[in-house]
Design an enzyme around this catalytic site. Structure first.
Site, mmCIF file in Angstrom:
data_model
loop_
_atom_site.group_PDB
_atom_site.id
_atom_site.type_symbol
_atom_site.label_atom_id
_atom_site.label_comp_id
_atom_site.label_asym_id
_atom_site.label_seq_id
_atom_site.Cartn_x
_atom_site.Cartn_y
_atom_site.Cartn_z
ATOM 1 N N HIS A 467 21.989 -20.126 -16.607
ATOM 2 C CA HIS A 467 22.405 -20.425 -16.089
ATOM 3 C C HIS A 467 24.032 -20.718 -15.630
ATOM 4 O O HIS A 467 24.398 -20.188 -14.888
ATOM 5 C CB HIS A 467 21.361 -22.129 -15.389
ATOM 6 C CG HIS A 467 22.147 -23.161 -14.514
ATOM 7 N ND1 HIS A 467 21.770 -23.549 -13.748
ATOM 8 C CD2 HIS A 467 23.129 -23.535 -14.602
ATOM 9 C CE1 HIS A 467 22.511 -23.887 -12.446
ATOM 10 N NE2 HIS A 467 23.280 -24.641 -13.550
ATOM 11 N N GLU A 468 24.292 -21.039 -17.250
ATOM 12 C CA GLU A 468 25.702 -21.085 -17.419
ATOM 13 C C GLU A 468 26.716 -20.360 -17.308
ATOM 14 O O GLU A 468 27.206 -19.824 -17.026
ATOM 15 C CB GLU A 468 25.861 -21.677 -18.690
ATOM 16 C CG GLU A 468 24.898 -23.277 -18.558
ATOM 17 C CD GLU A 468 25.719 -23.722 -18.180
ATOM 18 O OE1 GLU A 468 26.982 -24.182 -17.252
ATOM 19 O OE2 GLU A 468 25.243 -25.180 -17.517
ATOM 20 N N HIS A 471 27.796 -19.308 -13.688
ATOM 21 C CA HIS A 471 28.385 -19.711 -13.727
ATOM 22 C C HIS A 471 30.005 -19.280 -14.614
ATOM 23 O O HIS A 471 30.893 -18.637 -13.626
ATOM 24 C CB HIS A 471 28.675 -21.406 -13.908
ATOM 25 C CG HIS A 471 27.894 -22.322 -13.533
ATOM 26 N ND1 HIS A 471 28.519 -22.192 -11.639
ATOM 27 C CD2 HIS A 471 27.142 -23.085 -14.299
ATOM 28 C CE1 HIS A 471 27.453 -23.695 -11.737
ATOM 29 N NE2 HIS A 471 26.372 -24.139 -12.986
ATOM 30 N N HIS A 474 30.446 -16.001 -12.203
ATOM 31 C CA HIS A 474 31.276 -16.285 -10.955
ATOM 32 C C HIS A 474 32.800 -15.991 -11.622
ATOM 33 O O HIS A 474 33.492 -16.247 -10.851
ATOM 34 C CB HIS A 474 30.728 -17.578 -10.589
ATOM 35 C CG HIS A 474 31.522 -17.936 -9.302
ATOM 36 N ND1 HIS A 474 30.199 -19.460 -8.856
ATOM 37 C CD2 HIS A 474 31.532 -17.182 -8.148
ATOM 38 C CE1 HIS A 474 30.321 -19.019 -6.864
ATOM 39 N NE2 HIS A 474 31.408 -18.167 -7.022
#
Length: 680
Positions: A467-468, A471, A474
């Site tokens: 998940h991190e 980020h 991105h």
């Protein structure tokens, strides 16, 4: 040279000291004020090159240096760093608040938006200018001059309250420890959890085993400990952090009650000064969602769909606890324990069984392999000064060309705030004829290695890491060259979670797990039979999980929708639970006091974005499912081109449409969550 003023390369974490903060930030504030004044006294036409670009360049120096200070406050929250951060926080907040209210700057941006040059600018630069005009309005630039001081005062106070909320929560978490000297009370706990507790006790010169409220210690107790009084004691201590109970009873300065009340009232006052009915309306202005009623309808529709599944989950738990475990009454501190027992009985495995197959080196190798296959890049170890010996540094390249770099801080520490998060150190942008490559911080709170074995991660930990990293991707894989819309900058808040939640899907793919598992003792890859059980259990109690997230989202939106802030937050929470929940915590539970996402983070009236982004991410991953290959490089290249690379340079809904060729649909989320009629 003050190391905080060295912008030649990466942050100099080996040299930066708390004593550097005040002189460096003060100097940068003075330089930024002087540059703003210079730009405003320029009588020439307002253009991108004469105004917007130099202002952006100058302000980046301050944001970079202050970002380092904020990062160290989060990962090394010892008294000197806390004092250094808090000493300059009012000045930094005052500067940015004044900037946002500067009518002369606002007029320049409006003039640029109305100029003949505007249409000739790139879409990215047009979006930056329009975002600036919008943000000036939200910062009070159009307020009457006699109202601006009060608005600025509100902004400064809210920054201080957010920092204090976070510090109170960390202090309250650290204040509690439980020493167990009777090993019989540790029955059911995994060996590595006991070893970590033994090591913690030895470090504190205490006998027996020491447990804390940090996740790697707290969660296994709730999940595995057979000794019910141990679970009950830990549950209550965790539930009343930063409230009037527990260790905070003798430390009223750690109680977040008054902070919550003041934060809500000040946010509401700000909103009404800007002409909105409530703070939720202000929060939605820069987001994808159109209105508060639209978001409430979205959440309540999902809750209506999820509640039957949650009720069925609870009924199943209750029956199992009664017939198989001998419970006559179920308390909240029993839920995680019963759930684990039921999962083991139904699927014949435990989370601890799975954890042994996820040693850290294999997990990182698997994660990096997915990224490399999807986006045609290479990830290799790199060197840089770090803030703790356990922190590592990596570089991302494509055809030997540097694309970005990132720090990886995986382990929980007492001086590190809880949770997991990504933050930026450097953002991609063009400088002259060159490109400043982006750098990210990836922070988690996983259990550290004990003894001579590598750290092992639960499957939930692995999902968090993916998940991190989403980020991070991105931020790191953007191709935008204008800072204000590069990477995650300028992306609507309720779309920021799309890449992160998208990456979570790979943690359930057999072709991915095969390459990222190896038993910590034997090296054996995850057996297919165990994977099949994990997959069968994927949506185990997903009804309860979804209801919990919807409860948080509705609570957040409703407390920020009350203009008068007239109702106690616990009363609002109780009403939300009556509407959507099937499990009701004790009346002494103080969940709001630790809800740092909305009171100390950026999620105020925006926690719903997790659920909205789940719709986007599930629908996006469905494109890979449709291709027949979860790491299909062609689909990966399109996701990179249309989602990651464009950053905030265009509206997120346009990026999604460009990737999927249509509007987002909720079907994939319901299917992934096991909430469809076929799965009932």
């Amino acid at each position: 040279m003050n190391p905080l003023l060295d912008f030649a390369g990466l942050p100099r974490f080996d040299a930066i000291q708390p004593s550097d903060v005040q002189p460096a930030i003060s100097q940068l504030l003075a330089e930024s004020r002087a540059e703003v004044e210079r730009l405003l006294t320029n009588d020439g036409p307002t253009t991108w090159d004469s105004f917007a670009q130099p202002l952006q360049d100058n302000l980046e120096r301050l944001s970079r240096a202050w970002g380092i200070v904020g990062h160290l406050h989060s990962v090394n929250d010892i008294p000197p760093w806390r004092e250094a951060y808090n000493a300059m926080l009012p000045e930094v907040t005052t500067f940015y608040a004044g900037l946002g209210q500067n009518l002369a700057l606002f007029k320049r941006y409006k003039a640029l938006a109305a100029s003949a040059e505007f249409e000739a600018l790139s879409p990215a630069r047009q979006r930056i200018i329009l975002n600036e005009v919008r943000d000036f309005k939200l910062s009070g630039a159009e307020l009457p001059d006699n109202d601006k001081p009060r608005f600025q005062e509100l902004q400064e106070r809210l920054s201080q309250l957010a920092a204090k909320f976070s510090e109170n929560l960390l202090d309250a978490t650290n204040a509690f420890h439980l020493d167990v000297t009777n090993e019989a009370e540790l029955d059911g706990l995994p060996a590595d959890v006991k070893a970590a507790a033994k090591a913690a006790a030895e470090k504190a010169n205490s006998a027996g085993w020491r447990f804390s409220l940090h996740a790697p210690s707290y969660l296994p107790v709730m999940q595995y400990a057979s000794h019910r009084p141990l679970r009950a004691q830990m549950y209550r201590a965790y539930a009343v952090r930063a409230s009037e109970f527990g260790d905070c009873a003798s430390k009223p300065e750690w109680n977040n009650d008054a902070l919550i009340s003041e934060i809500l009232k000040l946010r509401s006052e700000m909103a009404q000064m800007l002409g909105y009915q409530n703070y939720a309306e202000v929060s939605l202005v820069p987001k994808m969602a159109d209105s508060v009623p639209q978001v409430l309808a979205f959440l309540r529709d999902l809750a209506q769909r999820a509640k039957p599944y949650g009720a069925a989950d609870l009924a199943e738990l209750t029956q199992f606890a009664t017939t198989e475990l001998g419970f006559t009454e179920i308390e909240p501190w029993d839920i995680a324990y019963i759930s684990e027992k039921l999962k083991q009985a139904r699927y014949s495995f435990s989370d601890d069984d799975v954890k042994q197959y996820f040693p850290e080196p294999k997990v990182l190798g698997g994660l990096f392999s997915v990224i490399e296959r999807l986006f045609s890049v290479q990830i290799t170890p790199d060197q840089a000064p770090v803030w703790h010996p356990s922190v590592r540094f990596f570089r991302i390249t494509r055809k030997e060309q540097l694309i970005g770099q990132f720090y990886l801080d995986l382990y929980a520490r007492e001086e590190k705030r809880g949770g997991a998060w990504m933050d930026e150190a450097l953002t991609r942008r063009r400088i002259g004829n060159g490109i400043q490559t982006p750098v990210a911080y990836l922070n988690c709170n996983f259990p550290a290695p004990v003894g001579n074995k590598p750290a092992t991660f639960s499957h939930d930990d692995v999902i968090t890491l993916f998940h991190e990293t989403g980020h991070g991707l991105h931020h790191l894989l953007t191709q935008v060259e204008d800072l204000a819309v590069s990477g995650i900058h300028g992306v609507e808040w309720d779309a920021v979670e799309l890449p992160s939640q998208f990456m979570e899907n790979f943690c359930w793919e057999w072709s991915v797990l095969q390459d990222m598992t190896g038993h910590v003792d034997t090296g054996e890859a995850l057996p297919r039979a165990l994977y099949d059980k994990m997959l069968a259990a994927k949506n185990f109690q997903s009804g309860l999980f979804n209801l919990r997230q919807l409860e948080f989202s509705l609570f957040d939106l409703l407390i920020h929708s009350d203009p008068a802030c007239s109702r106690p937050v616990l009363d609002v929470l109780a009403d939300v639970r009556k509407e959507v929940a099937v499990i009701h915590p004790p009346t002494w539970h103080r969940f709001p006091n630790s809800f740092s996402h909305i009171f100390a983070g950026g999620y105020a009236a925006g926690y719903y974005s997790y659920k909205w982004a789940e719709v986007l991410s599930a629908d996006a991953f469905a494109a890979f499912e449709e291709s027949g290959n979860p790491v299909d490089p062609t689909t990966g290249a399109k996701f990179l081109k249309e989602i990651l690379a464009v950053g905030g340079s265009r509206p997120a809904i346009e990026s999604f449409r460009a990737f999927r060729g249509r509007e987002p649909q909720v079907d994939a989320l319901l299917r992934h969550s096991g909430m469809t009629p076929q799965t009932a």
